[in-house]
Scaffold this motif. Structure first.
Motif: not given
Lengths: 289, 241, 356
Positions: A103, A106-107, A110, C295-297, C299-300, C302-304, C306-307
């Motif tokens: 995660a 990924t962050t 991004a 772009p990428g916002i 996933q940003f 998303w990562g948060l 899941v974390a």
């Protein structure tokens, strides 16, 4: 293929291997002591590369000059990461730690995308196109400087772990958690420190890598995988093993690129990884836990 | 008549350390024997060899005519050996009842039958009122009893108990001793126990084997062994006399 | 068998499940094309998530190589179709066989050499990457240029050739998801299910009570991979094109496990719950951030997300919902979130209750 080309490619592989080794040191140290597998390894290195990029573009100087600062910044990042996030999942099952790191990775990717965009970025150094000619051999200057830097940092690290009190304390934690606690070591802080050191290795490796290759946000995963291959072959937790693994892989990838189809050369690394995992999971120089 | 359990000259080295050195003993069917000795004497290593966790470097282990030496642990369980671990290893994610039911699945494929047998076995050890709890919610003595119940559920011919009395209060110890005596009397189960709690050893075992530094140094009835000077010197101390 | 399926589930749970099923059956009638594709994807992840859950949640094996099994299934069925004209209704059997063989190989090698925990995960990644590179260089199956199926725009359902509108794929995946759910329920309450859980909790103790852990772990991998193989067939005929770098990507494996982790590893309904929540959320996030243009916002965030789940509620969201809706009949087994017997490189601080 003419012999001197072959030799050039192999030496290039060797030099690259030294840098691979440096980055893998970080992974190895972290796993050996904190027992966490840093799946965000490549992404952190890419972060170091971007940081170096920004510094070079802003203030000039050679990326290798910025290496100490980048390493320190990454150290801080790693320290905070371990102390405040990763520690909280240490008691959970392995897949939870993997997920947290994934995660984070990924962050990070991004974030790079958002800040820098998806394109390749690079810097030009004064010696980008120069090379040393030793007889029939032609070796890129940038590769040589990069390799020297890698060796220097690695040597520093060895000295640290061997001769300083802090380094020994960290090794103690890695060897025997319970024992370390019992003799009064502040294991939590040492773990955070260790992760910081691992991250600093990545910082150094990233600064060095920027001299050699372009950076883009998606560069991470392949370097994570590469680092795993290296560290597992060399031995998770063994520093000389990581260096040995790095050199071996750098060398054999170059060799495989000549002997078999270049597109298959990473297949070779993975086949090697599978073999090592099966036959000697502690790696060439690791200890069986 | 051939002995039920025959341990013949087993030895085990760990990288230069002789953990067990040429140990031999025999047990008749239905007996309760104890294996005692100071820490590091090789008692648990002996158990581990009988149960198949390690294979001996030398020697043989024969149970009821079946040579178990070097066999896989799960196959040894099928051959009739049940064991507990010195540091208990319950299945934390399963209820007490399910922990024991898994044991019973060794000889039946029917879950319902396994569960029923588990409840019976738990009752024998006084745990059936806790059967819906998970191991982390029961006390340590209960977890030790759970470990025994799980091993019993596999319907063993030989039960290896590794320090099941450790950490129990005297009344709890007496209760366990009575339980084992009852099981032994009712089913003829052969029991070999490693114990430091001499109270249990004296009350339960018919014969005692003493190990020190991996070697057998004495064997006999509890009363004989307790007076044996070698045993007193290395383990029990003068106060035991 | 009905008893094993229904077991001690109370009436509330059964009604809730029935209601959900009814809603899922009716959904396509109310969904536009775009929503339907999202639903298809959600069910796809619910299905594959359960396969992954079987390996980890039930048997304790962490795999990050599920994309390999799905991918092999996809290429097997697609290859048969493209090269030999074999319809997928038959081709799916080859998918299953190929995926199972791959599972057996990985499992055999891993367990014969006693690889567990993180090392096993790395092994699955290595095999997955190795397969990707192999297929990438195999021109017969299209190689890196991709394998293409003829797209036919049929309005009617052709189950033999898996040609049809998204609704068809939706209902196929719904049937598959329900089937796997029932299968998991059934198997959890059987000998194999109990043995898996024992192995997951403590492999050494499992052996001591007569469990051939090698054999049962192989079962877990092979069954899980076979189920994933079927997903591969669906994937191939739904998208009609296969590229090794997307099909076998590690991110694909990660996508397939997200729903289960968010829902709750080791629970029965967790994977379905997680996928049904996460997939639409992901799509909504993509749509919302697309308008922002950075772009990428997605996933940003998303990562948060899941974390956050991992840090705050590692047991997953489904157990919370389960308790909240008071669906508990029989006490639900706690999922295996704590460090279990298969962990490698455990710090020496014992989980032993006795202390030092």
């Amino acid at each position: 293929m003419p012999l001197d080309t072959v030799v050039n490619i192999l030496i290039g592989g060797l030099l690259t291997g030294l840098i691979y080794g440096l980055s893998s040191l970080g992974l190895s140290v972290i796993f050996g002591v904190v027992k966490i597998v840093n799946f965000a390894h490549g992404e952190m290195m890419v972060g170091a590369m971007f940081l170096t990029l920004v510094l070079v573009r802003w203030a000039g100087f050679d990326p290798l000059m910025w290496l100490p600062l980048v390493a320190i910044v990454l150290f801080g990042f790693g320290y905070v990461l371990q102390r405040y996030l990763i520690e909280r999942v240490a008691h959970l099952a392995d897949y939870m730690q993997f997920l947290l790191m994934a995660a984070i990775a990924t962050t990070l990717v991004a974030a790079y995308l958002m800040i820098f965009g998806p394109d390749d970025q690079s810097i030009q150094v004064s010696y980008s196109l120069d090379s040393y000619a030793i007889g029939p051999l032609i070796i890129d200057k940038s590769r040589v400087y990069a390799a020297i830097a890698a060796v220097a940092v690695t040597a520093l690290l060895f000295l640290f772990f061997r001769y300083t009190l802090l380094g020994k304390a960290i090794r103690a934690c890695g060897d025997n958690y319970m024992g370390a606690l019992v003799v009064g070591l502040n294991v939590r802080r040492l773990y955070a420190f260790t992760f910081g050191i691992g991250a600093a290795c990545l910082g150094a490796a990233g600064a060095i890598m920027l001299v050699l290759i372009d950076v883009q946000p998606y560069l991470g995963p392949q370097y994570t995988l590469l680092a795993f291959v290296i560290v597992i072959i060399g031995g998770l937790g063994s520093l000389p093993g990581a260096m040995l693994g790095g050199i071996l892989i750098g060398f054999s990838e170059a060799l495989a690129g000549i002997v078999i189809q270049p597109s298959l050369k990473s297949a070779f690394s993975f086949a090697l990884l599978i073999l090592v995992l099966l036959l000697r999971p502690q790696g060439l120089l690791g200890r069986r836990t | 008549m051939a002995p039920f359990l025959a341990v013949q000259g087993i030895s085990k080295n760990f990288r230069g350390l002789r953990a067990v050195s040429d140990v031999s003993f025999e047990m008749p069917k239905g007996a309760i024997y104890a294996l005692i000795g100071p820490n590091g004497a090789g008692k648990t290593t002996t158990f581990n060899m009988i149960a198949g966790a390690f294979s001996p470097d030398a020697g043989r282990i024969v149970l009821d005519g079946d040579d178990l030496t070097g066999r896989r642990p799960d196959l040894i369980c099928h051959a009739g050996v049940g064991r507990t671990f010195q540091v208990v290893k319950p299945f934390r994610g399963l209820t007490v009842e399910d922990n024991v039911a898994v044991g019973a699945l060794r000889w039946t494929g029917d879950i319902e039958e396994a569960r029923a047998y588990a409840i019976e076995t738990l009752a024998l050890l006084g745990l059936d009122d806790k059967r819906a709890l998970t191991p982390e919610h029961v006390t340590l003595p209960d977890r030790k009893r759970l470990e025994v119940a799980r091993a019993l559920a596999t319907r063993p011919k030989l039960l290896l108990l590794d320090e099941v009395m450790a950490g129990l209060r005297p009344t709890e110890t007496d209760r366990m001793v009575a339980t084992f005596k009852e099981i032994n009397a009712k089913t003829g189960l052969t029991i070999l126990l490693i114990e430091h709690v001499m109270r249990a050893v004296m009350a339960l075992s018919q014969h005692v084997i003493v190990l020190n530094h991996g070697e057998k140094i004495a064997a006999g009835t509890p009363q004989e062994v307790v007076r044996d000077p070698a045993v007193v010197e290395c383990y029990l101390g003068e106060a035991a006399l | 068998m009905i008893r094993r399926l229904v077991g001690q589930a109370n009436a509330r749970t059964l009604w809730a499940l029935a209601a959900l099923l009814a809603a899922l059956i009716a959904a396509p009638a109310f969904a536009n094309d775009y929503v339907l594709t999202v639903l298809v994807l959600a069910l796809y992840y619910a299905y594959t998530g359960q396969a992954w859950n079987l390996m980890l949640g039930f048997a304790g094996l962490l795999s990050i190589g599920q994309a390999m099994f799905v991918g092999l299934g996809a290429y097997a069925a697609a290859g048969l179709f493209v090269q030999f004209g074999v319809p997928p209704i038959a081709g799916v059997f080859l998918s299953i066989v190929v995926a199972c063989i791959a599972g057996a190989i990985v499992g055999y090698l891993a367990f014969r050499f006693a690889i567990g925990g993180v090392y096993f995960a790395l092994l699955t990644i290595a095999f997955s990457e190795f397969t990707r590179i192999l297929i990438d260089n195999w021109a017969y199956l299209g190689g890196s240029r991709g394998l293409f199926l003829k797209v036919s725009d049929l309005r009617h359902w052709d189950l033999i050739n898996l040609r049809g509108p998204p609704q068809m794929f939706y209902y196929i995946l719904l049937v598959l998801t329900v089937a796997v759910f029932l299968f998991c329920r059934y198997i959890l309450n059987s000998k194999i299910g109990y043995y898996w859980q024992a192995i997951r909790e403590d492999e050494e103790a499992a052996q001591a009570i007569g469990i051939d852990t090698f054999r049962y772990k192989i079962y877990a991998v092979v069954i899980s991979s076979g189920i994933s193989g079927i997903a591969g067939t669906i994937y191939a005929f739904y998208y009609n094109n296969l590229f090794p770098e997307t099909v076998f990507a590690i991110s694909g494996s990660v996508d397939m496990l997200l729903g289960t982790v968010v829902g709750g590893v080791g629970t029965l309904f967790g994977p379905i719950f997680g996928a049904l929540i996460l997939t639409p959320l992901g799509e909504a996030l993509t749509a919302a951030t697309a308008s922002v243009g950075i772009p990428g916002i997605k996933q940003f965030f998303w990562g948060l997300v899941v974390a956050a789940i991992v840090l705050v509620q590692p047991a997953g969201l489904w157990p919370l919902v389960y308790r909240g809706l008071r669906l508990g009949g029989r006490r639900m087994r706690p999922p295996p979130v704590l460090r279990g017997g298969n962990a490698v490189g455990q710090p020496a601080v014992g989980r032993e209750e006795e202390g030092v």
